[in-house]
Enzyme design. Sequence first.
Site, PDB file in Angstrom:
ATOM      1  N   PRO A 181      29.046 -13.300 -32.529  1.00  0.00           N
ATOM      2  CA  PRO A 181      29.840 -14.448 -32.085  1.00  0.00           C
ATOM      3  C   PRO A 181      30.659 -14.180 -30.828  1.00  0.00           C
ATOM      4  CG  PRO A 181      29.958 -14.252 -34.470  1.00  0.00           C
ATOM      5  CD  PRO A 181      29.210 -13.050 -33.982  1.00  0.00           C
ATOM      6  N   ASN A 182      31.122 -12.943 -30.648  1.00  0.00           N
ATOM      7  CA  ASN A 182      31.948 -12.625 -29.483  1.00  0.00           C
ATOM      8  C   ASN A 182      31.285 -11.647 -28.523  1.00  0.00           C
ATOM      9  OD1 ASN A 182      34.335 -14.187 -30.232  1.00  0.00           O
ATOM     10  ND2 ASN A 182      34.517 -12.725 -31.920  1.00  0.00           N
ATOM     11  N   LEU A 228      21.044  -8.303 -32.594  1.00  0.00           N
ATOM     12  CA  LEU A 228      21.970  -7.728 -31.612  1.00  0.00           C
ATOM     13  C   LEU A 228      23.170  -8.633 -31.343  1.00  0.00           C
ATOM     14  CD1 LEU A 228      22.575  -5.494 -29.489  1.00  0.00           C
ATOM     15  CD2 LEU A 228      21.184  -6.821 -27.879  1.00  0.00           C
ATOM     16  N   GLU A 287      17.293 -13.277 -24.029  1.00  0.00           N
ATOM     17  CA  GLU A 287      16.806 -12.014 -23.437  1.00  0.00           C
ATOM     18  C   GLU A 287      17.663 -11.599 -22.228  1.00  0.00           C
ATOM     19  OE1 GLU A 287      14.509 -10.132 -24.666  1.00  0.00           O
ATOM     20  OE2 GLU A 287      13.144 -11.353 -25.837  1.00  0.00           O
ATOM     21  N   GLY A 337      27.478 -11.524 -26.531  1.00  0.00           N
ATOM     22  CA  GLY A 337      26.097 -11.867 -26.253  1.00  0.00           C
ATOM     23  C   GLY A 337      25.542 -10.861 -25.271  1.00  0.00           C
ATOM     24  N   SER A 338      25.656 -11.196 -23.983  1.00  0.00           N
ATOM     25  CA  SER A 338      25.201 -10.265 -22.947  1.00  0.00           C
ATOM     26  C   SER A 338      26.085  -9.023 -22.875  1.00  0.00           C
ATOM     27  CB  SER A 338      25.190 -10.969 -21.586  1.00  0.00           C
ATOM     28  OG  SER A 338      24.258 -12.041 -21.581  1.00  0.00           O
TER      29      SER A 338
END
Length: 378
Positions: free
Chosen positions: A127-128, A124, A361, A130-131
């Site tokens: 690099p640009n 998922l 997570e 995450g959350s």
Amino acid sequence: MDLRLSEEQLHWQQKTRKMMQEHVAPRAAEIEAKGEYSREVEKLFAENGIFRTIAQPEHGGIDGKLLTLCVVIEEINRVCSASSIVLGNQHLGAAPIAIWGTEEQKQKYMPRCARGEIHASFALSEPNSGSDVGAMMTRAVPDGDDYIINGSKIFITHADVADIETVFAKVKVDGKDRITAFLVELGTPGMNIGNKEKKMGFRGSTTCEMSFEDLRVPKKDILGKIGDGFRIALDSLDKGRIMTGAMATGLAQGALDAATAYVRERKHLARQQAVQFALADMETNVQAARHLVHGAAWRYDNKSEFEDVYIRFSAMAKLFATDNVMNVTSSAVQLMGLDGCSKDYPVERYMRDAKVFAIFEGANEVQRLVIARDMLGS
């Protein structure tokens, strides 16, 4: 709410504790030092039925309950974080299939995952993004009966050993981007595994970059429908966050065990009130984390009755347990002084492993947003 463990859950708790003490505890430092995925641990878990905690009974699982998985993975992480990720990432990687897969997809993959014959992973993060999942750049374009995927992923746990990946990519539909989940098997042309991350902790668990160059995936390997990817990711992470809380609680318990044993052997420390207070706070917070995690898992297992609150409890369990593990491991190192900083004792490894729990997570800042917005009805 009855949080007493069933006889079967107690059986698996005791079985896992014995297995870890006998077979993994003597080698935990060595597993970290090697800095690679442990096939020996994978084999041990498969032989002892540990992977069965991730599946429903009809697909080879034990009882299909998240609480059972939490009880087992806590015992694993009490001894070795890298080993807990062998099970934890198998659960996260297989969760999209278990929750959203067609019966054909479930029958193809879940029994083999439950037997430990294949390993699953979850691709998922980018690099640009995450959350902020919506910022992902990886794209899939239709081409006959297939989709062609191009893009990249980062921080993908066990990407180098996974047999099946759930890959998330954007598909353009009527001018709008729709996040979609694809099942991709190891060895598919166009899937490339990049550098392994050099990490502060969890060194015995591999984390890799991935790239996709004209990766061709049949339409039949889409999970759910086009545009279901965001919901699939959230459903998998809502469940995975409770498991992460259990992992963090196990690591905190391991640090507390080590610190208590150290103090007990040194009477001059055991007599100091400040030391006693520190141990009391650690014990109280570990127990609080465990009860919150078990409560969240119980609500998830009974989510038809708790549809309105189980997501909030998932976030709270992850938030509290993962903040707590950093505090407990830090306190353990402090109580043990310079010995706590020495590789002759496990607590320095526990402290390094602890930090990432508040990040993966879903970072704990995100958990606070989830909790507050749920409380406010927004």
